[in-house]
Design a protein around this motif. Structure first.
Motif, mmCIF file in Angstrom:
data_model
loop_
_atom_site.group_PDB
_atom_site.id
_atom_site.type_symbol
_atom_site.label_atom_id
_atom_site.label_comp_id
_atom_site.label_asym_id
_atom_site.label_seq_id
_atom_site.Cartn_x
_atom_site.Cartn_y
_atom_site.Cartn_z
ATOM 1 N N ALA A 490 0.739 -1.025 0.085
ATOM 2 C CA ALA A 490 -0.216 -0.026 -0.076
ATOM 3 C C ALA A 490 0.848 1.292 0.206
ATOM 4 N N LEU A 491 2.109 1.156 0.487
ATOM 5 C CA LEU A 491 3.006 2.246 0.647
ATOM 6 C C LEU A 491 3.335 2.867 -0.705
ATOM 7 N N ALA A 492 4.025 1.698 -1.444
ATOM 8 C CA ALA A 492 4.296 1.940 -2.989
ATOM 9 C C ALA A 492 3.033 2.394 -3.826
ATOM 10 N N GLU A 493 2.160 1.867 -3.533
ATOM 11 C CA GLU A 493 0.665 2.366 -4.154
ATOM 12 C C GLU A 493 0.519 3.608 -4.034
ATOM 13 N N ASP A 494 0.590 4.133 -2.976
ATOM 14 C CA ASP A 494 0.389 5.595 -2.700
ATOM 15 C C ASP A 494 1.193 6.400 -3.470
ATOM 16 N N VAL A 495 2.306 6.251 -3.585
ATOM 17 C CA VAL A 495 3.388 6.963 -4.462
ATOM 18 C C VAL A 495 3.006 6.932 -5.770
ATOM 19 N N ALA A 496 2.718 5.684 -6.219
ATOM 20 C CA ALA A 496 2.584 5.500 -7.820
ATOM 21 C C ALA A 496 1.156 6.403 -8.343
ATOM 22 N N LEU A 497 0.297 6.165 -7.262
ATOM 23 C CA LEU A 497 -0.957 6.914 -7.633
ATOM 24 C C LEU A 497 -0.780 8.257 -7.874
ATOM 25 N N ALA A 498 0.148 9.105 -7.085
ATOM 26 C CA ALA A 498 0.148 10.392 -7.017
ATOM 27 C C ALA A 498 1.032 10.720 -8.313
ATOM 28 N N SER A 499 1.955 9.819 -8.691
ATOM 29 C CA SER A 499 2.911 10.114 -9.796
ATOM 30 C C SER A 499 1.920 10.163 -11.100
ATOM 31 N N ALA A 500 1.088 9.018 -11.125
ATOM 32 C CA ALA A 500 0.426 8.654 -12.199
ATOM 33 C C ALA A 500 -0.636 9.878 -12.410
ATOM 34 N N ASP A 505 4.723 16.627 -6.483
ATOM 35 C CA ASP A 505 4.905 17.273 -4.985
ATOM 36 C C ASP A 505 4.328 16.278 -4.021
ATOM 37 N N LEU A 506 3.104 15.772 -4.429
ATOM 38 C CA LEU A 506 2.209 14.775 -3.421
ATOM 39 C C LEU A 506 3.002 13.594 -3.512
ATOM 40 N N ALA A 507 3.462 13.099 -4.636
ATOM 41 C CA ALA A 507 4.060 11.887 -4.822
ATOM 42 C C ALA A 507 5.459 12.050 -4.129
ATOM 43 N N GLU A 508 6.262 12.923 -4.092
ATOM 44 C CA GLU A 508 7.337 13.037 -3.188
ATOM 45 C C GLU A 508 7.234 12.936 -1.764
ATOM 46 N N GLU A 509 6.157 13.656 -1.337
ATOM 47 C CA GLU A 509 5.554 13.671 0.179
ATOM 48 C C GLU A 509 5.054 12.254 0.562
ATOM 49 N N ARG A 510 4.754 11.639 -0.301
ATOM 50 C CA ARG A 510 4.025 10.492 0.030
ATOM 51 C C ARG A 510 5.451 9.358 0.136
ATOM 52 N N LEU A 515 9.470 5.976 2.849
ATOM 53 C CA LEU A 515 10.781 5.480 3.208
ATOM 54 C C LEU A 515 11.056 5.663 4.656
ATOM 55 N N GLU A 516 10.195 6.318 5.430
ATOM 56 C CA GLU A 516 10.424 6.563 6.722
ATOM 57 C C GLU A 516 9.826 5.435 7.570
ATOM 58 N N THR A 517 8.913 4.428 6.654
ATOM 59 C CA THR A 517 8.341 3.578 7.534
ATOM 60 C C THR A 517 9.268 2.216 7.268
ATOM 61 N N PRO A 518 9.980 1.901 8.246
ATOM 62 C CA PRO A 518 10.930 0.521 8.164
ATOM 63 C C PRO A 518 10.115 -0.568 7.630
ATOM 64 N N THR A 519 10.714 -1.464 6.604
ATOM 65 C CA THR A 519 10.249 -2.424 5.919
ATOM 66 C C THR A 519 11.265 -3.418 5.440
ATOM 67 N N THR A 520 11.314 -4.576 5.739
ATOM 68 C CA THR A 520 12.157 -5.633 4.940
ATOM 69 C C THR A 520 11.696 -6.223 3.850
ATOM 70 N N ASN A 521 10.449 -5.938 3.477
ATOM 71 C CA ASN A 521 9.803 -6.489 2.289
ATOM 72 C C ASN A 521 10.498 -6.040 0.971
ATOM 73 N N ARG A 522 11.046 -7.294 0.178
ATOM 74 C CA ARG A 522 11.700 -7.134 -0.844
ATOM 75 C C ARG A 522 11.223 -6.459 -2.191
ATOM 76 N N ASN A 531 10.267 3.926 -7.688
ATOM 77 C CA ASN A 531 9.115 5.331 -7.791
ATOM 78 C C ASN A 531 10.314 6.591 -7.478
ATOM 79 N N GLN A 532 11.476 6.286 -6.753
ATOM 80 C CA GLN A 532 12.014 7.223 -6.160
ATOM 81 C C GLN A 532 13.006 7.591 -7.334
ATOM 82 N N ALA A 533 13.307 6.700 -8.145
ATOM 83 C CA ALA A 533 14.149 6.825 -9.300
ATOM 84 C C ALA A 533 13.593 7.718 -10.336
ATOM 85 N N GLN A 534 12.230 7.321 -10.613
ATOM 86 C CA GLN A 534 11.414 7.855 -11.743
ATOM 87 C C GLN A 534 11.231 9.501 -11.346
ATOM 88 N N LEU A 535 10.799 9.658 -10.034
ATOM 89 C CA LEU A 535 10.484 10.973 -9.668
ATOM 90 C C LEU A 535 11.729 11.703 -9.832
#
Length: 659
Positions: A490-500, A505-510, A515-522, A531-535
């Motif tokens: 859901a985190l990555a989906e949040d960013v992708a939806l704003a970018s799309a 600016d919203l995508a960068e904020e999200r 990125l501040e939410t720790p996750t080990t999910n590959r 998403n970060q590279a595309q922005l």
């Protein structure tokens, strides 16, 4: 002489009369049961209502037979009376009229016996009315939270969508894995509830770290209550498995976090270890009903049946893998599924799930094909539901025959029209064929049937956005976040939806929040990295984009994913080739990556031939480009037949220069 009984019908007529009565009664009983079944499904009546109706119908059967016998003795038809009365003319006509009247069933006068049709019908109506009244009282008291059957939500003990923590089941058996298996199976069932929200293991682990406790330690009831108190969560679910003879007793209870008071409890038995999964289903349903979930919702939310395997331990691994996939932990699921198929090499559904998960991770194409092929080869021992799912996954993932894949999933839906996973998989095929409207409809229907399926939401967002339904996509995404606040994708989906929507600016904020939410999910880290590279690319920050991709290269190298390592290196090289006008530096970067990890070290199906062919063609290295295209053509993989635009671009560039 006739075979007529004294004062009634002949013996053969009596038998025919009774037979007709029985046929009518059995037909009416069948119709009643069909109507009751519809009411149970549509109105959410308790499951014990149906057997109660069967009991009433069985009790009524001997009454109907006895009434038919009595009435047949007291009946005399017109033909029998004609044979007794020899009068003619007006007298005969008057007698015939009397006979017609006498031949009709007398509902008002019992002819001297208490077994009459009127009394039988009145008795049936009264019995069914009383049974309906019992059910109505039960449903009313449950809805109002009154008495022992009242729901906790209706009584105000807990709120709807209350967060709860599931403690590990206490294992009183000699099998050290049985308690963990029961916990995971119970979590799968309970996570489908529309009334309570099971807190994810990631959230619990973060609290345990703050408590300076090991996140890997067993979460017993006392520890779960302490976590709940810290998080302001009202209740904890705890359970236990106890051996009784050759079987087991499984119990679960909802307890208050503050005082440990038992709010609701449920108990089920399993005759042996093979019946534990079924007992878990019943145990979860009982607790969910007591909490206050609609009986209709509980029935609709049941998981995808039991899968075919002779190994209980393999089934445990599979069940746990299904759960962690729902939580977005695909890497962990791969490990569990590998263990499951090692325990039962003919476990078709575990092979299928393994192949699908590897495909979702875009990792080890050869292993993905092997797993899906193994599942397909064992399909003959499966139920229809499992077989159609297996055939669909095989044609979608191996042969790349979208028509056969869609046909398999549609066949499953023809038999089981409310099967959400069939809808999801059919929608994936439609999505790839750009039938966005039908795909979106199927995804939304899957969510409606199984709102606990986290993966449906993200897929629905993609389909709706491709359809141009931005508002609906945002609405589904909001529900995804609300229902699964800890779900990693859901985190990555949040960013992708704003970018799309070009709101960078919203995508960068999200993105920063994600990125501040720790996750080990590959998979999540991979998506967030892209998403970060595309922005950064969009904003012309090539240096930042390059640094992000280099971090991705290091992660892939550490995981042994050499194909993606070379792929990211090539993508960075495109910056120098196309945007910085530094072709020599671009070529050097690709050559360095290939020298570090030669293509020969990778499985042929994973080698990025087409990406490299495009790069070399754009760099004017025609010989190298043709070599890569030839190598790609030599790989026996149907996926290559419909290869992405990279292959087409490379061939077009080479053809243009040759012409």
């Amino acid at each position: 002489m006739t075979d007529r009984a004294a004062g009634g019908l002949s013996e053969s007529s009596r038998r025919g009369y009774i037979t007709r009565v029985l046929v009518v009664y059995l037909g009416a009983s069948y119709a009643v049961l069909e109507i009751v079944d519809i009411f149970i499904d549509q109105l959410g009546l308790p499951s014990w209502f149906f057997p109660g109706v069967i009991v009433l119908l069985l009790v009524g059967l001997p009454i109907v037979v006895a009434t038919a016998l009595v009435q047949s003795r007291s009946r005399a038809g017109p033909r029998e009376r004609d044979s007794e009365i020899g009068a003619v003319g007006p007298v005969a006509a008057e007698s015939a009229a009397d006979q017609v009247v006498a031949a009709k069933p007398d509902l008002s006068r019992p002819r001297g016996h208490w077994l009459t049709w009127r009394k039988a019908i009145v008795g049936f109506v009264a019995a069914f009315a009383l049974w309906g009244l019992v059910v109505a009282v039960y449903m009313t008291t449950r809805a109002l939270g009154i008495g022992p059957v009242g729901s906790l939500v209706a009584a105000g003990v807990i709120e709807e969508r209350e967060r709860i923590i599931l403690a590990d089941f206490e294992n009183n058996t000699d099998d050290p894995l049985l308690g963990r298996a029961a916990t995971e199976a119970f979590r799968i069932d309970l996570s489908q509830s529309t009334v309570v929200n099971v807190v994810g293991s990631g959230s619990v682990d973060r609290v345990l770290i703050l408590m300076q406790r090991d996140p890997g330690q067993p979460l017993d009831e006392a520890l779960a209550r302490e976590v709940a108190i810290r998080e302001g969560i009202k209740a904890v679910v705890a359970g236990e498995v106890t051996p009784v003879g050759s079987g087991y007793v499984l119990s679960a209870r909802l307890v208050g976090a503050q005082d440990g008071r038992v709010l609701a409890a449920s108990r089920e038995t399993a005759r042996d270890s093979t019946a534990i999964i079924g007992a878990i289903d019943r145990l979860s349903n009982g607790l969910r009903e007591r909490v206050g979930e609609s009986l209709k919702t509980i029935r609709q939310g049941e998981p995808l049946d039991h899968v075919t395997t002779a190994s209980l331990e393999a089934l445990r691994k599979y069940s746990q893998a299904v759960r962690v996939i729902e939580m977005g932990e695909h890497e962990r699921a791969v490990t569990l599924l590998e263990e499951a198929v090692a325990l039962d090499t003919a476990f078709a559904m575990a092979w299928r799930k393994l192949g699908v998960t590897l495909g979702n991770l875009d990792r080890n194409r050869a292993r993905e094909i092997e797993a899906l092929t193994q599942a397909y080869q064992h399909r003959d021992r499966l139920s229809d539901r499992e077989r159609y799912m297996t055939e669909g996954s095989y044609h979608h993932g191996v042969t790349r025959d979208s028509e056969k894949a869609a046909a398999a999933y549609q066949s499953l839906l023809d038999v089981y029209p409310d099967e959400p996973w069939a809808m999801n998989n059919l929608a994936l095929v439609l999505l790839e064929n750009r039938d966005y409207r039908q795909a979106a409809r199927l995804y939304e229907r899957a969510i409606e049937i199984d709102s606990a399926g986290a993966l449906y939401y993200g897929n629905a967002v993609v389909a709706l956005f491709a359809l141009g339904e931005t508002g609906r996509a945002e609405s589904v995404h909001a529900r995804h976040i609300e229902k699964f606040p800890d779900h990693p994708t859901a985190l990555a989906e949040d960013v992708a939806l704003a970018s799309a929507q070009f709101d960078y600016d919203l995508a960068e904020e999200r993105l920063q929040a994600a990125l501040e939410t720790p996750t080990t999910n590959r998979l999540t880290n991979l998506m967030l990295g892209f998403n970060q590279a595309q922005l950064a690319e969009i904003r012309g920050q090539l240096g930042e984009a390059e640094r992000v991709l280099e971090r991705g290269m290091a992660a892939f190298e550490q995981q042994g994913d050499l194909a993606n390592y070379v792929g990211l290196a090539t993508r960075i090289a495109f910056y120098d080739l196309m945007l910085r006008a530094r072709p020599d530096r671009a070529l050097q970067r690709v050559e360095d990556a290939l020298a570090r990890h030669p293509l020969e070290e990778m499985d042929p199906l994973d080698r990025p031939y087409d990406l490299l062919a495009t790069f070399y063609a754009l760099a004017g290295q025609d010989e190298e480009a043709r070599a890569m295209l030839d190598a790609a053509a030599s790989v026996d993989d149907p996926e290559e037949d419909e290869q992405n635009v990279q292959n087409a671009i490379a061939r077009a560039l080479l053809a243009a220069r040759a012409g």
